[in-house]
Motif scaffolding. Sequence first.
Motif, mmCIF file in Angstrom:
data_model
loop_
_atom_site.group_PDB
_atom_site.id
_atom_site.type_symbol
_atom_site.label_atom_id
_atom_site.label_comp_id
_atom_site.label_asym_id
_atom_site.label_seq_id
_atom_site.Cartn_x
_atom_site.Cartn_y
_atom_site.Cartn_z
ATOM 1 N N GLU A 124 0.834 -1.209 0.000
ATOM 2 C CA GLU A 124 0.000 0.000 0.000
ATOM 3 C C GLU A 124 0.873 1.264 0.000
ATOM 4 O OE1 GLU A 124 -3.145 0.201 2.861
ATOM 5 O OE2 GLU A 124 -3.525 2.330 2.431
ATOM 6 N N ARG A 128 0.757 3.907 -3.023
ATOM 7 C CA ARG A 128 0.333 5.286 -2.773
ATOM 8 C C ARG A 128 1.428 6.276 -3.185
ATOM 9 N NH1 ARG A 128 -4.484 5.779 -0.494
ATOM 10 N NH2 ARG A 128 -5.271 4.154 0.893
ATOM 11 N N TRP A 157 -5.624 3.362 -4.881
ATOM 12 C CA TRP A 157 -4.270 3.944 -4.840
ATOM 13 C C TRP A 157 -3.951 4.747 -6.108
ATOM 14 C CZ3 TRP A 157 -2.646 -1.651 -3.375
ATOM 15 C CH2 TRP A 157 -3.042 -1.917 -2.058
#
Lengths: 320, 302
Positions: A124, A128, A157
């Motif tokens: 993640e 991101r 994202w």
Amino acid sequence: MINILLTNYCNRNCSYCFARAQVEVGARSPKWDMSIEELDTILSYLKPGQDVVSLLGGEPALHSHFKDIVRYVFSRGYEFKVFTNATIPQLRQALSDIPKDGNKIIVNLNPPVTYTKNELVEIEANCRALGEKINLSFNIYTGKFSWDFLRDAIEEWNLGRMIRIGIAQPIQSVTNVFLREEEMSITSRRIVSMVEDLVKDGIAVGFDCGFQLCMFSEEERGILAECGTEFQFECRPVLDIGKDLVVWRCFPLSTFEGVKLKDFNSISELRQYFEREWSEEQSRGNKPECRDCIYLKNGTCKGGCLSRTLSMLQGEKING
Amino acid sequence: MVNLMLMKANAQTSSVEIMDMDILKKIEVILKKERRKNIFLHMEGQKEHPQLQEIIDFLTEKDYRITLNLNIAKCETIIGKDIHVIYNARPLFYLDDSECEVRKALSTGLNDFYSRQLSLFLPLPAHTSTTNQLLQLVKAHQNIESVIIGVGWETWHKGPQSILEKDFPEWSKTLQRIIKDLTAEGIEANFACGLPLCLFTRRQLGFLVTLKIKWPIAYCLPKYYVDPLGNVSYCQCIGSPKPINLLEEQSFERVMTKFNQWMRLRWFCSLAEEDICRSLRAGACGSGCLAHSLENWRGPGK
């Protein structure tokens, strides 16, 4: 485009991995890293602004000097692609300030259940941080696959809206999980459903090498075309270059002896060498019926992955 | 890709304008600056530009990749030059019997290029007799390596050489047969631009995929047609309300920004967002020929 194996080491151990024969898991060691001198030699075969440099592994971001290498390749004017599992922080540390234009990060994403909690956190964070520079890649090794997690990742994202899909192929002399022949038909129907579903959200799908044209009916191929799918039915020497400048046709065939880069004057010479070496086997295709197929004869379809053909010829694995 | 119209008929004066070397050299400076290396050269009807030799020498010396769109029987100038030729087959198929001498001359022209690989441009509609003629032609002339198929929409010009959109499904079957026959002869079949995907059935698309047909056919991108005075149009079919002169703008990119009015108009012509087809949304189709869409949008008498 050629693939440079920056390091043999990988922190993951994906069951279907087509690079398994070259990948080291367990404790990391710098001895598995490619040297800068070797990288320089490879670059001397490539033209900036014309050739795309693919950096992969193992996990390329685990190379001790990954950040420096990326900067070096970029400063020499090459466009590059990084193939990564995105589970380590070094990825974003090296790539967050590299411009998007021409450079891509291909993140191979598996279903979330296959990751540890920490790996999911890192994925993640990388996604991101790198956002649209990332395109997802997904390997299909069972006909019962789902794709919601891919769409969720792209939306949440803000990743590039293209997913590259590949079929997990058998690799030579090493055990791996791959899509069975008897699952091809259900898989092709599922792929068409996936493409139709994702296009509603403006997400396109592109095929990796090794697909067979006859997996899809004429109607299904029409749907894929309507949805802007970048399909191909190719299997050509991709050229994977590893430590000591050994070159293989492709990873699934890397248990066969490679050749030395320095014995060739150019990349096209290398490619021609591998095409010649495997032309007889490639002319057979994945299935017995390939031999009479017009599309194999006229080059529209290469008969699927060569490694699968070799397995079929050995009479093992596919139905094993 | 830039199209240089070395000659252009002027309907008002019934004369033919000719691009002179000074204008060409000024255009070349812009081409060089923007690294545009692919050039299409066009002449007018059966006429050859008087300085064609000089033009080709000038451009080849500067390493431009030239494609010459030929509509004439013979062109001594290019024999031995490394340029690609697209031979317009329209006169071969649409001249009537009283003009059979012209047809014969054109056919002879193909023979004259026997040592040169060339492409043939075939405009649709094509009748059964045309497709048979085409096959005979490619069999007789081994130097034809590809056939480029274009569609003459009725919105461009009315008459027997045009197609109505509602009739396309019928034509698409003929088209499929032509392509099948050509590929069986080892000839590459390609489409000119501007055919939206929805004109084909899914099965036809599935068939076309196996021929590696290039999907940009479904787009209508600016072709930059530069006339003998340096005026640029979007393509052969779409002019501009006000002339856009390349020599004044000094950049194709600046010309492009002025073309954007057409692109905006295309979207204006499109349906509401929720009605936009998935091929358009996916970027697989650009909704085909812009001239055709504009004409449909305007409607008769608008």
